[in-house]
Every structure is written in structure tokens, then in C-alpha cells.
Design a protein around this motif. Structure first.
Motif, PDB file in Angstrom:
ATOM      1  N   GLU A  10      19.007  13.581   9.481  1.00  0.00           N
ATOM      2  CA  GLU A  10      19.474  13.581   8.225  1.00  0.00           C
ATOM      3  C   GLU A  10      18.199  13.639   7.749  1.00  0.00           C
ATOM      4  OE1 GLU A  10      23.340  11.082   9.648  1.00  0.00           O
ATOM      5  OE2 GLU A  10      21.974   9.965   9.772  1.00  0.00           O
ATOM      6  N   THR A  11      17.063  12.814   7.975  1.00  0.00           N
ATOM      7  CA  THR A  11      16.301  12.593   7.508  1.00  0.00           C
ATOM      8  C   THR A  11      15.283  14.736   6.700  1.00  0.00           C
ATOM      9  OG1 THR A  11      15.304  10.828   8.246  1.00  0.00           O
ATOM     10  CG2 THR A  11      13.575  11.396   7.147  1.00  0.00           C
ATOM     11  N   GLU A  12      15.278  15.363   7.704  1.00  0.00           N
ATOM     12  CA  GLU A  12      15.212  16.309   7.369  1.00  0.00           C
ATOM     13  C   GLU A  12      15.726  17.306   6.191  1.00  0.00           C
ATOM     14  OE1 GLU A  12      12.987  17.359  12.044  1.00  0.00           O
ATOM     15  OE2 GLU A  12      14.399  18.523  11.080  1.00  0.00           O
ATOM     16  N   HIS A  13      17.361  17.197   6.327  1.00  0.00           N
ATOM     17  CA  HIS A  13      18.192  17.486   5.562  1.00  0.00           C
ATOM     18  C   HIS A  13      17.579  16.719   4.168  1.00  0.00           C
ATOM     19  CE1 HIS A  13      21.577  17.771   8.735  1.00  0.00           C
ATOM     20  NE2 HIS A  13      20.560  18.852   8.856  1.00  0.00           N
ATOM     21  N   GLU A  14      17.684  15.693   4.162  1.00  0.00           N
ATOM     22  CA  GLU A  14      16.943  14.722   2.849  1.00  0.00           C
ATOM     23  C   GLU A  14      15.547  15.458   2.026  1.00  0.00           C
ATOM     24  OE1 GLU A  14      16.632  10.790   3.225  1.00  0.00           O
ATOM     25  OE2 GLU A  14      18.702  10.536   4.011  1.00  0.00           O
ATOM     26  N   HIS A  15      14.749  15.681   3.078  1.00  0.00           N
ATOM     27  CA  HIS A  15      13.698  17.678   2.228  1.00  0.00           C
ATOM     28  C   HIS A  15      14.390  18.242   1.651  1.00  0.00           C
ATOM     29  CE1 HIS A  15      10.470  14.836   5.599  1.00  0.00           C
ATOM     30  NE2 HIS A  15      10.625  13.929   4.739  1.00  0.00           N
ATOM     31  N   ALA A  16      15.708  18.725   3.284  1.00  0.00           N
ATOM     32  CA  ALA A  16      15.452  20.017   2.136  1.00  0.00           C
ATOM     33  C   ALA A  16      16.015  20.076   1.298  1.00  0.00           C
ATOM     34  CB  ALA A  16      16.457  20.586   4.090  1.00  0.00           C
ATOM     35  N   GLY A  17      16.859  18.773   0.615  1.00  0.00           N
ATOM     36  CA  GLY A  17      17.420  18.704  -0.371  1.00  0.00           C
ATOM     37  C   GLY A  17      16.674  18.961  -0.892  1.00  0.00           C
ATOM     38  N   ALA A  18      15.559  18.118  -1.211  1.00  0.00           N
ATOM     39  CA  ALA A  18      14.603  17.529  -1.927  1.00  0.00           C
ATOM     40  C   ALA A  18      13.791  19.313  -2.454  1.00  0.00           C
ATOM     41  CB  ALA A  18      13.248  16.856  -1.102  1.00  0.00           C
ATOM     42  N   ALA A  19      13.742  20.104  -1.455  1.00  0.00           N
ATOM     43  CA  ALA A  19      13.179  21.392  -1.957  1.00  0.00           C
ATOM     44  C   ALA A  19      13.988  22.432  -2.474  1.00  0.00           C
ATOM     45  CB  ALA A  19      12.863  21.744  -0.258  1.00  0.00           C
ATOM     46  N   LEU A  20      15.168  21.873  -2.250  1.00  0.00           N
ATOM     47  CA  LEU A  20      16.559  22.897  -3.515  1.00  0.00           C
ATOM     48  C   LEU A  20      16.327  22.524  -4.153  1.00  0.00           C
ATOM     49  CD1 LEU A  20      19.372  23.533  -0.475  1.00  0.00           C
ATOM     50  CD2 LEU A  20      17.725  25.081  -1.409  1.00  0.00           C
ATOM     51  N   ALA A  21      16.342  21.346  -4.640  1.00  0.00           N
ATOM     52  CA  ALA A  21      16.246  20.310  -6.110  1.00  0.00           C
ATOM     53  C   ALA A  21      15.491  21.015  -6.263  1.00  0.00           C
ATOM     54  CB  ALA A  21      16.677  19.388  -5.856  1.00  0.00           C
ATOM     55  N   ARG A  22      14.070  21.207  -6.238  1.00  0.00           N
ATOM     56  CA  ARG A  22      12.835  21.417  -6.693  1.00  0.00           C
ATOM     57  C   ARG A  22      12.850  23.006  -7.121  1.00  0.00           C
ATOM     58  NH1 ARG A  22       8.904  20.701  -9.558  1.00  0.00           N
ATOM     59  NH2 ARG A  22       6.813  21.495  -9.624  1.00  0.00           N
ATOM     60  N   ILE A  23      13.084  23.527  -6.548  1.00  0.00           N
ATOM     61  CA  ILE A  23      13.961  24.898  -6.671  1.00  0.00           C
ATOM     62  C   ILE A  23      14.247  25.996  -7.530  1.00  0.00           C
ATOM     63  CG2 ILE A  23      14.269  27.142  -5.592  1.00  0.00           C
ATOM     64  CD1 ILE A  23      13.176  25.817  -2.711  1.00  0.00           C
ATOM     65  N   ARG A  24      15.621  25.029  -7.269  1.00  0.00           N
ATOM     66  CA  ARG A  24      16.164  24.797  -8.828  1.00  0.00           C
ATOM     67  C   ARG A  24      15.430  24.984 -10.165  1.00  0.00           C
ATOM     68  NH1 ARG A  24      21.436  24.428 -10.757  1.00  0.00           N
ATOM     69  NH2 ARG A  24      22.815  24.599  -8.876  1.00  0.00           N
ATOM     70  N   GLN A  25      14.444  23.494  -9.891  1.00  0.00           N
ATOM     71  CA  GLN A  25      14.260  22.838 -11.324  1.00  0.00           C
ATOM     72  C   GLN A  25      12.868  24.157 -11.484  1.00  0.00           C
ATOM     73  OE1 GLN A  25      11.315  19.570 -10.148  1.00  0.00           O
ATOM     74  NE2 GLN A  25      11.680  18.328 -11.984  1.00  0.00           N
ATOM     75  N   LEU A  26      12.304  24.399 -10.424  1.00  0.00           N
ATOM     76  CA  LEU A  26      11.167  25.500 -11.139  1.00  0.00           C
ATOM     77  C   LEU A  26      11.222  26.663 -11.751  1.00  0.00           C
ATOM     78  CD1 LEU A  26       8.655  25.206  -7.351  1.00  0.00           C
ATOM     79  CD2 LEU A  26       7.885  24.425  -9.920  1.00  0.00           C
ATOM     80  N   THR A  27      12.768  26.970 -10.958  1.00  0.00           N
ATOM     81  CA  THR A  27      13.664  28.386 -11.464  1.00  0.00           C
ATOM     82  C   THR A  27      13.967  28.337 -12.541  1.00  0.00           C
ATOM     83  OG1 THR A  27      15.463  28.079  -9.695  1.00  0.00           O
ATOM     84  CG2 THR A  27      13.350  29.502  -9.447  1.00  0.00           C
TER      85      THR A  27
END
Ligand code: FE2
Ligand code: FE2
Length: 231
Positions: free
Chosen positions: A166-183
Motif C-alpha cells: 500500500e505504501t508503494e501504491h501511494e508512491h506510485a499515486g504521487a508520481a502519477l499526480a506529478r506527471i499529470r501536473q508536469l504535462t
């Protein structure tokens, strides 16, 4: 919110359309999640019921299907997707960085850094699930079906590896949010070439697929496995 999403794909779509995070923040109550986005929980529930009635779901109810089938579905659909798409996206990203470094260099380098971090974490994550956690979930179900007691697991309780996933899922979720923001919400710049556009389209699809994937694990598979251990 996670439990609500577990009801149906129609519920997932409605939650998504309002920007409610049903996977990485799935433990939030509906009231709290709605309050944060200024939504009316009652109206949202009505919308989900209407969507479910309009499009009865074909296929499987993963809250009751055998755990073995759910695990197979996750591996065949979502893990296979990542194993195929992550290298393809990396190659596309590499091309875009080469071609557009001049005009979009800063953003692209940050995008590459975030994406490559996500890719490396996910590759290790898939292996841990397939080698450690999923076999335990299946063996719990099958031991109980045979009326046998559960084999002791080396990590004490299955809650430990689950917490780790679950912690790794949270990291993945944060990376996706960052990618959404950057793009900029996966909106290519006006001068973008076809590769640039297909990179953004692929990243948008990655976000969709990963959200659904994490949802099946966090909201359905993991609670079911913990419940089996407690029987
Ligand atoms: Fe997974
Ligand atoms: Fe996972």
C-alpha cells in the motif's frame, strides 16, 4: 470511497469524473472526500446509482469471485499491461527528450526523472506481489476451502506485506499526480509532434490503468486476504 468504488466499474467512472481519488486515498470517507472537492455526497451517490442502472455490468464481481481468479486477472490484465507499456513509454519519452530538449528541456527532464523512478519502483513491486503476496492470498483461500488451517507465513501476518504494497501504491499515486501536473493534464504543447502526442496519450492511459489496478488490490484483494487470514 474505496468501498464505494469496489461496487462497480460504473462507480469507478463516476468517482473519476469528479476527480475523487478512490485508490491511493481510498480510506477517506465519502463525506470527507466530497467536502474537499465541494461535492454533494447524496448527489454523487444518486449519480452512481443512475450510472449502474443505465449500464448493468457485464463480467465478474471481484468482491465474490475466487481470489485465484482475481489474482490471475490482475496479472494478465494490469501486470501484463505495465510490462509491455513501461518500456514502450520509456522509448517514446527518450525520443521526445532528444527532439524537444531545446524548447521543453526543463519540463521533459523532470518528466523523465519522475517516469523512470515510477517505472523502476513498479517493476520491483510487480515481482514482490507475484512472488510473495499473491501466492499467500491464493493459499489462504485454498487451505480454507479444504478445511485445513493456514500455513504460517514467514512475515508473521499478511498485513505486513500488504502495508508495504500500500505504501508503494501511494508512491506510485504521487508520481502519477506529478506527471499529470508536469504535462498540464496530459495536454501536449501546440508545437508537439506525433511522438510527443502519443507519449502524452500513453501517460494518460497509464494513469487510468494504474488507478484501476491499485483499486482492485487496495479495495478488494487486500481486504479479502486479511479477512481470510482472520477466519
Ligand atoms: Fe499489482
Ligand atoms: Fe500493487
Amino acid at each position: 470511497v474505496g468501498a464505494l468504488a469496489a461496487r462497480s466499474l460504473a462507480a469507478v467512472r463516476v468517482l473519476e469524473s469528479h476527480g475523487l481519488d478512490y485508490c491511493c486515498q481510498g480510506r477517506a470517507s465519502l463525506e470527507a472526500a466530497c467536502r474537499a472537492l465541494n461535492l454533494d455526497p447524496a448527489a454523487l451517490l444518486r449519480e452512481i446509482e443512475e450510472a449502474e442502472a443505465a449500464r448493468p455490468e457485464p463480467g465478474v464481481d471481484w468482491t465474490t469471485a475466487p481470489v485465484r481468479d482475481l489474482v490471475q486477472h490482475i496479472i494478465n490484465t494490469h501486470h501484463a499491461y505495465l510490462r509491455h507499456e513501461l518500456p514502450a513509454l520509456e522509448a517514446r519519452l527518450h525520443k521526445v527528450v532528444q527532439a524537444h530538449r531545446e524548447r521543453h528541456g526543463g519540463m521533459l527532464l523532470e518528466l523523465a526523472r519522475t517516469f523512470l523512478g515510477l517505472k523502476a519502483e513498479l517493476e520491483a513491486h510487480l515481482a514482490k506481489e507475484e512472488e510473495v503476496l499473491f501466492p499467500v492470498a491464493i493459499s489462504y483461500e485454498e487451505s480454507l476451502a479444504r478445511g485445513e488451517s493456514l500455513e504460517p507465513v514467514m512475515f508473521g501476518t499478511v498485513q505486513n506485506p500488504i502495508r508495504c504494497m500500500e505504501t508503494e501504491h501511494e508512491h506510485a499515486g504521487a508520481a502519477l499526480a506529478r506527471i499529470r501536473q508536469l504535462t498540464n493534464g496530459f495536454t501536449p504543447p501546440p508545437d508537439a509532434c506525433v511522438t510527443f502526442r502519443s507519449l502524452y496519450a500513453g501517460l494518460a492511459e497509464l494513469e487510468r490503468d494504474l488507478h484501476l489496478h491499485i483499486h482492485l488490490e487496495n479495495n478488494i484483494l487486500f481486504p479479502r486476504t486479511i479477512q481470510l487470514e482472520g477466519i
